[in-house]
Design an enzyme around this catalytic site. Sequence first.
Site, PDB file in Angstrom:
ATOM      1  N   GLU A  22       0.848  -1.197   0.000  1.00  0.00           N
ATOM      2  CA  GLU A  22       0.000   0.000   0.000  1.00  0.00           C
ATOM      3  C   GLU A  22       0.882   1.245   0.000  1.00  0.00           C
ATOM      4  OE1 GLU A  22      -1.479   1.820   3.465  1.00  0.00           O
ATOM      5  OE2 GLU A  22      -0.998   0.125   4.778  1.00  0.00           O
ATOM      6  N   VAL A 103      -5.219   0.040   2.642  1.00  0.00           N
ATOM      7  CA  VAL A 103      -5.314  -1.414   2.467  1.00  0.00           C
ATOM      8  C   VAL A 103      -6.484  -1.760   1.542  1.00  0.00           C
ATOM      9  CG1 VAL A 103      -5.840  -3.587   3.659  1.00  0.00           C
ATOM     10  CG2 VAL A 103      -4.178  -1.975   4.650  1.00  0.00           C
ATOM     11  N   SER A 137     -13.408   0.275   9.501  1.00  0.00           N
ATOM     12  CA  SER A 137     -12.605   0.480   8.296  1.00  0.00           C
ATOM     13  C   SER A 137     -13.113  -0.348   7.125  1.00  0.00           C
ATOM     14  CB  SER A 137     -11.149   0.120   8.571  1.00  0.00           C
ATOM     15  OG  SER A 137     -10.391   0.270   7.378  1.00  0.00           O
ATOM     16  N   LYS A 156      -3.404  -2.007  15.072  1.00  0.00           N
ATOM     17  CA  LYS A 156      -2.989  -1.203  16.230  1.00  0.00           C
ATOM     18  C   LYS A 156      -4.043  -1.249  17.325  1.00  0.00           C
ATOM     19  CE  LYS A 156       0.516   2.004  14.820  1.00  0.00           C
ATOM     20  NZ  LYS A 156       0.487   2.327  13.381  1.00  0.00           N
TER      21      LYS A 156
HETATM   22  N1  PSU Z   1      -2.669   1.340  10.492  1.00  0.00           N
HETATM   23  C1  PSU Z   1      -1.370   1.648  10.690  1.00  0.00           C
HETATM   24  N2  PSU Z   1      -0.734   2.491   9.821  1.00  0.00           N
HETATM   25  C2  PSU Z   1      -1.392   3.010   8.721  1.00  0.00           C
HETATM   26  C3  PSU Z   1      -2.760   2.642   8.509  1.00  0.00           C
HETATM   27  C4  PSU Z   1      -3.349   1.800   9.418  1.00  0.00           C
HETATM   28  O1  PSU Z   1      -0.788   1.206  11.666  1.00  0.00           O
HETATM   29  O2  PSU Z   1      -0.780   3.776   7.961  1.00  0.00           O
HETATM   30  C5  PSU Z   1      -3.475   3.129   7.272  1.00  0.00           C
HETATM   31  C6  PSU Z   1      -3.594   1.988   6.247  1.00  0.00           C
HETATM   32  O3  PSU Z   1      -3.442   2.522   4.945  1.00  0.00           O
HETATM   33  C7  PSU Z   1      -5.023   1.498   6.457  1.00  0.00           C
HETATM   34  C8  PSU Z   1      -5.719   2.803   6.762  1.00  0.00           C
HETATM   35  O4  PSU Z   1      -5.573   0.856   5.338  1.00  0.00           O
HETATM   36  O5  PSU Z   1      -4.804   3.502   7.601  1.00  0.00           O
HETATM   37  C9  PSU Z   1      -7.051   2.610   7.444  1.00  0.00           C
HETATM   38  O6  PSU Z   1      -7.713   3.827   7.532  1.00  0.00           O
HETATM   39  P1  PSU Z   1      -9.227   3.868   8.079  1.00  0.00           P
HETATM   40  O7  PSU Z   1      -9.155   3.544   9.526  1.00  0.00           O
HETATM   41  O8  PSU Z   1      -9.663   5.292   7.816  1.00  0.00           O
HETATM   42  O9  PSU Z   1      -9.994   2.877   7.279  1.00  0.00           O
HETATM   43 MN    MN Z   2     -12.961   4.991   9.363  1.00  0.00          MN
END
Ligand code: PSU
Ligand code: MN
Length: 301
Positions: A22, A103, A137, A156
Amino acid sequence: MLTLHPEVSAALAAGHAVVALESTVFSTLGLPAPANAEALERCLAAVRRNGAVPALTAVIDGRPCVGVDPADHERILTGTAKVAERDLGVAVGLGWPVGCTTVSASVALAHAAGVSVFATGGIGGVHRGAEHTGDVSADLDALARHPVVTVSAGAKAFLDLARTLEDLETRSVPVLGFGTDEFPAFYARSSGLRVPHRVEDAAAVAAIARSRWALGGGGLLVANPIPHADELPEEAAALAGALADAEAAGVRGAAVTPFVLGRIAEATEGRSVPANLALAEHNAAVAATIAVELARLQPAG
Ligand code: PSU
Ligand code: MN
């Protein structure tokens, strides 16, 4: 429409191993500079060292790219536009100069290109308090729908890991602990939560993936714990502060993850970053070994 880097299309045509990566994690939305550049170089090198061709995904000048030329890496490192799967059509249709794929967008592009293994640091998941905010997500849905193996150090701990695992079960995504019985918590090897299945090596993952796809199934999540020596024990303290700050600042939606990641990096200054680099590199290496095993099972043609 899809723009494959020549090295990637040649590898795919020859039935060689390819690993998608990614780009959000390498942009301003993921890791702080200059660690983001180091992370990108180490992940690309880890894929190559383990016998596969890396395919960084991104939207560049309105083109959905699988494999990005090194001449364009700097544009990703300085990129500020986050592109999840739903945003792909927007970024391409409106010709965005640089879109950094999450992702969800990356597994969608990987599948469209015929790449069946993908590596990241940590996936997105069910956020704490999602019962009120609904913040889940799109990574989870994309993992379920696209037949791609994703290698991640769990997720995380600012997420609700128990609910994230429940959600993956609901969506029928197999979670394979890579040499572990537990779902890893990114900076920590242990979360106290069990994974449904444990595998010991890349050949087992490849055999499971091939069987799942033969039965019409979608994606698989390989949960690969951070190496022992790189664990960061003090994340919990930084986390509580970061979540409280996000709440106080009224941060919502797609901005939540970059905001919380930034606050954790600040709070653990100098310690979370090497841990993050080590686990991302480790995931890229394991993904390459899985891609090599899959290529062995699925000859070209
Ligand atoms: N978790 C991490 N580092 C990151 C991300 C997630 O530890 O950089 C990024 C990834 O690209 C993941 C995105 O797909 O955040 C998810 O964002 P959201 O929670 O808005 O779906
Ligand atoms: Mn979100």
